[in-house]
Write an enzyme that holds these catalytic residues in place. Structure first.
Site, PDB file in Angstrom:
ATOM      1  CD  GLU A 235      -4.107   5.783   2.690  1.00  0.00           C
ATOM      2  OE1 GLU A 235      -4.897   5.277   3.501  1.00  0.00           O
ATOM      3  OE2 GLU A 235      -4.173   6.978   2.355  1.00  0.00           O
TER       4      GLU A 235
ATOM      5  CG  PHE B 140      -1.996  -1.014   1.172  1.00  0.00           C
ATOM      6  CD1 PHE B 140      -2.954  -1.006   0.169  1.00  0.00           C
ATOM      7  CD2 PHE B 140      -2.047  -2.006   2.119  1.00  0.00           C
ATOM      8  CE1 PHE B 140      -3.942  -1.978   0.117  1.00  0.00           C
ATOM      9  CE2 PHE B 140      -3.030  -2.978   2.083  1.00  0.00           C
ATOM     10  CZ  PHE B 140      -3.980  -2.964   1.078  1.00  0.00           C
ATOM     11  CB  CYS B 141       2.280   3.431  -2.059  1.00  0.00           C
ATOM     12  SG  CYS B 141       1.590   3.277  -3.709  1.00  0.00           S
ATOM     13  CB  SER B 142       0.441   8.150  -1.870  1.00  0.00           C
ATOM     14  OG  SER B 142       1.181   8.463  -0.726  1.00  0.00           O
TER      15      SER B 142
ATOM     16  N   GLY C 280      -0.804   3.947  -5.317  1.00  0.00           N
ATOM     17  CA  GLY C 280      -0.731   2.627  -5.926  1.00  0.00           C
ATOM     18  C   GLY C 280       0.182   2.604  -7.133  1.00  0.00           C
TER      19      GLY C 280
END
Length: 108
Positions: A39, A7-9, A11
């Protein structure tokens, strides 16, 4: 096969890291399925994960992500900033494998 969810800001920033993780796994003859998502939509993707890794840029959401992971019995860690910044697929793969191996006996 190990299902690794990142998960990141948005994707998107993890696409290069995914390729590097897959290349590292291929060299070790390990089968992995690595996906990344923002996320903000994590609830849709945690249940199918064996391991969840979080990019350092979304540590602010760690409490909420941890609650979801705990509810689905999925281990979670934040990717170290250095490993993420260097896009070090080998180290991130090692992190995921360590988490998986520590958690997998509980799933049996």
């Amino acid at each position: 096969m190990i299902n690794i969810v990142l998960f990141c800001s948005t994707g998107l920033s993890t696409n290069l890291l995914i390729r590097k993780i897959e290349n590292a796994a291929e060299k070790k003859d390990i089968t992995v399925n690595v996906k990344s998502y923002p996320e903000s939509i994590m609830k849709k993707y945690i249940s199918g994960a064996d391991v969840v890794l979080v990019g350092p840029q979304v540590k602010h959401a760690l409490t909420e992500i941890k609650e979801e992971c705990d509810a689905h019995d999925v281990p979670l860690e934040v990717i170290p900033t250095r490993d993420y910044g260097l896009m070090d697929g080998e180290k991130v793969l090692a992190q995921a494998l360590r988490l998986f191996s520590l958690h997998s006996p509980e799933k049996e």
